[in-house]
Design a protein around this motif. Structure first.
Motif, PDB file in Angstrom:
ATOM      1  N   ARG A   1      -7.267   1.810   5.229  1.00  0.00           N
ATOM      2  CA  ARG A   1      -8.577   1.248   5.602  1.00  0.00           C
ATOM      3  C   ARG A   1      -9.233   0.509   4.434  1.00  0.00           C
ATOM      4  O   ARG A   1      -9.936  -0.480   4.623  1.00  0.00           O
ATOM      5  N   GLU A   2      -8.980   0.991   3.230  1.00  0.00           N
ATOM      6  CA  GLU A   2      -9.603   0.377   2.057  1.00  0.00           C
ATOM      7  C   GLU A   2      -8.881  -0.901   1.617  1.00  0.00           C
ATOM      8  O   GLU A   2      -9.525  -1.885   1.224  1.00  0.00           O
ATOM      9  N   LYS A   3      -7.558  -0.924   1.718  1.00  0.00           N
ATOM     10  CA  LYS A   3      -6.798  -1.989   1.081  1.00  0.00           C
ATOM     11  C   LYS A   3      -6.197  -3.020   2.032  1.00  0.00           C
ATOM     12  O   LYS A   3      -5.718  -4.064   1.569  1.00  0.00           O
TER      13      LYS A   3
ATOM     14  N   ALA B   1      -6.946   6.585   4.505  1.00  0.00           N
ATOM     15  CA  ALA B   1      -8.038   6.067   3.685  1.00  0.00           C
ATOM     16  C   ALA B   1      -7.568   4.859   2.874  1.00  0.00           C
ATOM     17  O   ALA B   1      -8.296   3.857   2.737  1.00  0.00           O
ATOM     18  N   ALA B   2      -6.352   4.931   2.339  1.00  0.00           N
ATOM     19  CA  ALA B   2      -5.814   3.814   1.563  1.00  0.00           C
ATOM     20  C   ALA B   2      -5.612   2.583   2.445  1.00  0.00           C
ATOM     21  O   ALA B   2      -5.901   1.450   2.034  1.00  0.00           O
TER      22      ALA B   2
ATOM     23  N   ASP C   1      -4.692  12.102   5.491  1.00  0.00           N
ATOM     24  CA  ASP C   1      -6.037  11.529   5.311  1.00  0.00           C
ATOM     25  C   ASP C   1      -6.048  10.514   4.174  1.00  0.00           C
ATOM     26  O   ASP C   1      -6.723   9.476   4.259  1.00  0.00           O
TER      27      ASP C   1
ATOM     28  N   ILE D   1       0.840  -1.211   0.000  1.00  0.00           N
ATOM     29  CA  ILE D   1       0.000   0.000   0.000  1.00  0.00           C
ATOM     30  C   ILE D   1       0.869   1.253   0.000  1.00  0.00           C
ATOM     31  O   ILE D   1       0.597   2.218  -0.734  1.00  0.00           O
TER      32      ILE D   1
END
Length: 262
Positions: free
Chosen positions: A180-182, A177-178, A173, A162
Motif C-alpha cells: 500500500r505504501e510503495k 503495508a509495504a 500485515d 517491493i
C-alpha cells in the motif's frame, strides 16, 4: 338480498374494476416490449451498483424524449436473490396517425409510460419491469461516469521490487503495508478525469514464502517471493483464477507458482 340490490352491487363492482383499469399507469404493448428488452439487456453482467445499470440502459446515447432513466436506487446486499438495484425509466411512444401509416384501421394516441425494474444478481427479477406512474416533475438522470478498473501497467515491476526488498521475517500485515505504501499511484482516466479504482490486495506468508495478488476489473496480478530469494510477478491464465477454480488470492499465487495447472 333483493334482486335490485344484487344488480346495484354488481354494477358497483364492474364500475370499480373499470375505474382501476382506466386509471392505472399509462403504457401500451410497444412500451411494454421496449421496457422488457431494456431490462433483459442490462440485467447481465451484474452491475456494480445502480449507476452501472443506468449507464447500460443509456448505452448508445438514446434521445431522452423517447427513453430516459428518471430514478436510480441502490439496495446493497450479499444475497443473490434479493434486489440489489432498481431503475425507473420513462418511455415515450409517439403513436400513429392516418398520414404516416395509412394501412392502419385506427389511430394510436401517443403515450408516455414509466416502468420500475428491479435487479438481483441473476438479472431483472421475475415478472420483469412493472408499469408505474411517472414520478411528478421527473427529469432524465445522467449517471456519473464509471471509474476504470483493472491492474495498472506499472504494478508487475513494482511487485517484484517491493517483494525483493521485504525482510526475511515479514508478516502478512507487513507485506500488505509495504504494498500500500510503495505501489505506484493509480492513473487518472483522461476522458472521465476520475482515478482508476485501486485494485484489491491480498497476501499470504507461509514457511518463509510470500504470495501476493492485485485484483481488479477481471485482472489478477500474482507475485511471489520464495524463501530461497526467488521473486516473480505475472498474470496467470484467467481460467485458473476465476471463481470455482484456484481464485485470485495470496494463497493461490503460491499454488500457481509451485504447482501450475496444466
Amino acid at each position: 338480498m333483493k334482486r335490485w340490490g344484487a344488480a346495484l352491487l354488481l354494477t358497483a363492482v364492474v364500475a370499480a374494476a373499470v375505474y382501476l383499469v382506466v386509471s392505472g399507469p399509462d403504457g401500451n404493448d410497444a412500451t411494454d416490449k421496449k421496457a422488457q428488452q431494456v431490462a433483459d439487456r442490462i440485467g447481465y453482467p451484474v452491475g456494480a451498483d445502480a449507476n452501472a445499470y443506468a449507464r447500460s440502459a443509456l448505452a448508445g446515447d438514446p434521445d431522452p424524449k423517447y427513453f430516459a432513466v428518471v430514478e436510480i436506487t441502490d439496495s446493497p446486499t450479499n444475497d443473490a436473490q434479493k434486489v440489489r438495484a432498481s431503475l425507473v425509466f420513462r418511455i415515450y411512444d409517439p403513436g400513429t396517425t392516418e398520414s404516416d401509416q395509412p394501412w392502419r384501421l385506427w389511430e394510436e394516441d401517443p403515450v408516455t409510460a414509466c416502468y420500475r425494474a428491479d435487479f438481483n444478481y441473476y438479472g431483472v427479477t421475475d415478472g420483469g419491469p412493472e408499469r408505474v406512474r411517472c414520478p411528478e416533475h421527473a427529469k432524465p438522470i445522467t449517471p456519473p461516469p464509471a471509474q476504470r478498473t483493472g491492474v495498472p501497467d506499472t504494478y508487475p515491476d513494482a511487485f517484484k521490487k517491493i517483494l525483493a526488498e521485504l525482510p526475511p521475517t515479514a508478516t502478512k500485515d507487513a507485506v500488505l503495508a509495504a504494498l500500500r505504501e510503495k505501489l505506484p499511484p493509480v492513473p487518472v482516466d483522461e476522458q472521465t478525469k476520475l482515478p482508476q479504482v485501486p485494485p484489491h490486495l491480498d497476501a499470504v506468508v507461509k514457511d518463509g514464502d510470500i504470495g501476493v495478488v492485485a485484483k481488479g476489473g477481471g485482472d489478477c496480478l500474482t507475485g511471489v517471493r520464495l524463501a530461497d530469494g526467488t521473486v516473480e510477478a505475472w498474470y496467470p491464465r484467467r481460467v485458473h483464477v476465476q471463481p470455482g477454480e484456484l481464485g485470485c488470492s495470496g494463497e493461490s499465487a503460491l499454488s500457481l507458482y509451485k504447482s501450475p495447472p496444466k
